[in-house]
Design a protein around this motif. Sequence first.
Motif, PDB file in Angstrom:
ATOM      1  N   GLU A  93       0.807  -1.217   0.000  1.00 58.98           N
ATOM      2  CA  GLU A  93       0.000   0.000   0.000  1.00 58.98           C
ATOM      3  C   GLU A  93       0.844   1.272   0.000  1.00 58.98           C
ATOM      4  N   GLU A  94       2.044   1.213   0.600  1.00 52.55           N
ATOM      5  CA  GLU A  94       2.849   2.439   0.732  1.00 52.55           C
ATOM      6  C   GLU A  94       3.980   2.540  -0.281  1.00 52.55           C
ATOM      7  N   ILE A  95       4.254   1.485  -1.025  1.00 48.44           N
ATOM      8  CA  ILE A  95       5.416   1.446  -1.898  1.00 48.44           C
ATOM      9  C   ILE A  95       5.360   2.553  -2.952  1.00 48.44           C
ATOM     10  N   GLY A  96       6.474   3.236  -3.136  1.00 44.38           N
ATOM     11  CA  GLY A  96       6.582   4.273  -4.149  1.00 44.38           C
ATOM     12  C   GLY A  96       6.104   5.655  -3.743  1.00 44.38           C
ATOM     13  N   ARG A  97       5.729   5.852  -2.485  1.00 41.13           N
ATOM     14  CA  ARG A  97       5.190   7.143  -2.060  1.00 41.13           C
ATOM     15  C   ARG A  97       6.232   8.261  -2.031  1.00 41.13           C
ATOM     16  N   ASP A  98       7.493   7.906  -1.793  1.00 39.93           N
ATOM     17  CA  ASP A  98       8.544   8.914  -1.751  1.00 39.93           C
ATOM     18  C   ASP A  98       9.873   8.253  -2.092  1.00 39.93           C
TER      19      ASP A  98
END
Length: 256
Positions: free
Chosen positions: A211-216
Motif C-alpha cells: 500500500e505504501e510502496i513508491g510514495r517517496d
Amino acid sequence: MIKEIRVSELLSWKHCHRQHHFQYVEQLEQLDRPINFASGTAVHKTIEAIVRKEVTLAASNGYAENYLREEFVGRDNVEVLVKKYLPGVINAISKAPNLINEGEWHVEERIERDCGDVVITGHPDMYRIHDNTVDLVEIKTTDNHPLDYLLFNPQHRYYGVMLSEMYPDCVVQFTYVCLPTQGKASQLHSPWVFTTAQIDAARREMVETIEEIGRDSKPNYTKGCSYCEYNEICMSMITGSSGEGVKMEKFARRVK
C-alpha cells in the motif's frame, strides 16, 4: 489490470526508499559488477547446479571454475582472478551439508500470492516438501543467526507466507546455511519454524508495504549503505551534487 510486484522490490522499499527509486523507478543498474561478489555468486550457482543434479559434487570444482571464468569475461586479468577466487569457492562447496542431496528440491522456482489487484512473485533459492513440512533454505557465505537474518531481511518471512498458503497442511521452516569461503564450516543452525502468529504478522506487513510502496524516495542512511550498489550516487548527493554525473559514468538504464 493486475500488477506484478516481486518480493525483491518489497525488500528494496523496506531497506531504503531511495534505493527503491533508483532500482525500480529510474531502472539503474551498474555497468561493472563488483569483483568481490563473484565468489559468493559462484558458490550459490554451483550448489544450485548440484541440487538440480546438473553436476555431481565430484565435478563441481570444474563447474565453479567455468562459472568464474564467465563472470570475469571482459576483464584484462581473467585467469589471475579465477586463480585468486576459485580456492575459496571450492572450500565453501566442500562444506555443503548432506541435506542438499536429500529429497527433491524446488530450485529458484517461481511462487506467487494473489493480493487483489496485485500479484506478489518470488523465486526462493531452495525449498522441498517432506513429512508435512516445507523446508525453506538460504545458502550464504557469511554467517548469521537465522533469527537475526529474518529480522533485518524480511524476504524469507514473505516467502513463508506464500509457501504456507501454497501448502496449507504443512508447517514452514527456514534453515540458514553458511558456507564460508575461508576457514572452517559454520555450525548448521536448527531450522526456524514459522508459527501461525509469525505468518499472520508477515502477511500484514506485506499488505502494508504494498500500500505504501513508491510514495517517496527518502534515503535511509545506515551502515548497510556501504554494501549498496547506489552508494556512490548518494555520497555525491550528500556533498551537494545531483548525482547525475555518477549515474552517467557508472550506471545504465534497464529497458522496461
